[in-house]
Design an enzyme around this catalytic site. Structure first.
Site, PDB file in Angstrom:
ATOM      1  N   ASP A  81      40.333  32.229  31.207  1.00 37.42           N
ATOM      2  CA  ASP A  81      39.482  33.161  32.129  1.00 37.42           C
ATOM      3  C   ASP A  81      40.547  34.539  32.465  1.00 37.42           C
ATOM      4  O   ASP A  81      41.445  34.297  32.668  1.00 37.42           O
ATOM      5  CB  ASP A  81      39.277  32.352  33.421  1.00 37.42           C
ATOM      6  CG  ASP A  81      38.159  33.384  34.554  1.00 37.42           C
ATOM      7  OD1 ASP A  81      37.432  34.022  33.887  1.00 37.42           O
ATOM      8  OD2 ASP A  81      38.535  33.134  35.486  1.00 37.42           O
ATOM      9  N   GLY A 180      35.773  36.728  44.539  1.00 35.99           N
ATOM     10  CA  GLY A 180      36.076  36.397  46.045  1.00 35.99           C
ATOM     11  C   GLY A 180      34.968  36.239  47.150  1.00 35.99           C
ATOM     12  O   GLY A 180      33.989  36.045  46.522  1.00 35.99           O
TER      13      GLY A 180
HETATM   14  P1  13P Z   1      34.066  33.872  42.397  1.00 36.55           P
HETATM   15  O1  13P Z   1      35.015  34.520  42.986  1.00 36.55           O
HETATM   16  O2  13P Z   1      32.910  34.389  43.053  1.00 36.55           O
HETATM   17  O3  13P Z   1      34.034  32.497  42.477  1.00 36.55           O
HETATM   18  O4  13P Z   1      34.055  34.347  40.755  1.00 36.55           O
HETATM   19  C1  13P Z   1      35.059  33.550  39.742  1.00 36.55           C
HETATM   20  C2  13P Z   1      34.975  34.191  38.661  1.00 36.55           C
HETATM   21  O5  13P Z   1      34.309  35.026  38.127  1.00 36.55           O
HETATM   22  C3  13P Z   1      36.074  33.610  37.848  1.00 36.55           C
HETATM   23  O6  13P Z   1      36.305  34.351  36.556  1.00 36.55           O
HETATM   24  O1  G3H Z   2      38.464  35.827  38.695  1.00 38.51           O
HETATM   25  C1  G3H Z   2      39.332  35.252  38.919  1.00 38.51           C
HETATM   26  C2  G3H Z   2      39.362  33.806  39.147  1.00 38.51           C
HETATM   27  O2  G3H Z   2      38.620  33.513  40.448  1.00 38.51           O
HETATM   28  C3  G3H Z   2      40.630  33.320  39.039  1.00 38.51           C
HETATM   29  O3  G3H Z   2      41.531  33.479  40.104  1.00 38.51           O
HETATM   30  O4  G3H Z   2      43.141  34.735  39.205  1.00 38.51           O
HETATM   31  O5  G3H Z   2      43.643  33.527  41.521  1.00 38.51           O
HETATM   32  O6  G3H Z   2      43.306  32.221  39.338  1.00 38.51           O
HETATM   33  P1  G3H Z   2      43.160  33.595  39.855  1.00 38.51           P
HETATM   34 ZN    ZN Z   3      35.746  36.517  36.662  1.00 38.88          ZN
END
Ligand code: 13P
Ligand code: G3H
Ligand code: ZN
Length: 317
Positions: A81, A180
């Protein structure tokens, strides 16, 4: 069983959205796998750079391998991600991941294309698919702060050009969400008109919705009643809107924040109610159960619950 992200998208496109859940530890993995097996849903487990740093790459990957063995019914893809170039290359080389996300959305269009194309070439050489991002989400993302007022929705014409130039396999689009707990105020919501315009130019191409947590008011209220201080104006995506985005090409829905709220609620309530306690396994067990319930609930909203049999049939598993 780990499958390719492309295979999941082939089955899901236009019918349901695959839940993409971020994990950082063993308890989340246990709840995630349990919840998906309970709701008979295919899913994507995704690992951010922050997770790889927090839990160590070797350990978070070992947790996923162990969960695969412990939950033989589970069918899922493993995804990076919001990767940068070095993280994507590392993941591609490792051979463990089904797909990577290269997020160069903070760069200008040409630089985003150049970076994404390099990652696509490296990934495709190893049979790994690539999610890219075009447009800017609001909120806080890793170390980049984007003012909600300046968050750009993805331009449909640019999205088509971007996909053609890079050869990416799916595209994260900015359609009104942000990362967030603070996404919308007042009557703001998803920009369905924009999603429809993108789909018109990119038919059958999987679109990804980031920032999809719903930040339930009841969850925030419970956390605050147990000593938390989360701004009660926090507001997320109406989870009843997921299913409306599915026929418009939204095939992957990213959820992280809501899971963190489950963790916070369980642990705050546990230690409020048991101030003498210090065996962290007790709230840990409750969290795993609550997280499994949470995942099963999200899968109902995404339409992925009950789709495991279809996935097995189509993929010949
Ligand atoms: P949220 O912060 O809405 O859970 O989004 C998560 C996300 O897009 C991770 O890539
Ligand atoms: O979009 C980001 C995800 O919520 C991952 O969050 O980078 O704090 O692990 P993080
Ligand atoms: Zn994201």
């Amino acid at each position: 069983m780990i499958v390719t992200t492309d295979d999941l998208f082939k089955v899901a496109y236009g019918k349901f959205a695959v839940g993409a859940y971020n994990i950082n530890n063993m308890e989340q993995a246990l709840g995630l796998f349990q919840g998906n097996v309970d709701s008979q849903a295919p899913f994507i487990v995704q690992i951010s750079k922050g997770s790889r740093k927090y839990a160590h790459v070797s350990m978070i990957e070992a947790i996923i391998r162990a969960a695969e063995a412990d939950f033989p019914e589970a069918i899922f893809a493993v995804h990076i991600d919001h990767g940068d170039e070095p993280t994507c290359y590392d993941a591609i080389e490792s051979g463990f991941y089904s797909s990577v996300m290269i997020d160069a959305s903070h760069e200008d269009f040409d630089e985003n294309v150049a970076i994404t194309k390099r990652v696509v070439d490296a990934a495709h050489a190893k049979g790994i698919s690539v999610e890219a991002e075009l447009g800017r989400l609001g909120g806080v993302e890793e170390d980049i702060k984007v003012d909600e007022a300046n968050a750009n929705l993805t331009d449909p014409g640019q999205a088509k050009e971007f996909v053609e130039l890079t050869g990416c396999d799916s595209l994260a689009v900015a359609i009104g969400t942000s990362h967030g707990a603070f996404k919308f105020s007042g009557t703001q919501g998803l920009h369905f008109d924009r999603i429809a315009e993108i789909q018109k130019l990119l038919p059958k191409f999987p679109l990804v919705m980031h920032g999809s947590s719903s930040v339930p008011a009841e969850e925030v209220a419970r956390i605050n009643a147990a000593g938390g201080a989360i701004d009660p104006s926090a507001k997320g995506v109406d989870e009843n809107e997921f299913i409306k985005a599915v026929p418009l090409g939204v095939t992957k829905v990213n959820i992280d924040t809501d899971g963190r709220l489950v963790w916070t609620r369980v642990h705050r309530e546990f230690f409020r109610d048991h101030p003498e306690a210090f065996d962290f396994r007790k709230p840990g067990v409750i969290f795993v159960q609550e997280y499994a319930k949470f995942i099963a609930h999200k899968n109902e909203k995404l339409g992925s619950a009950g789709q495991l049999a279809e996935v097995k049939k189509v993929l010949g598993i």
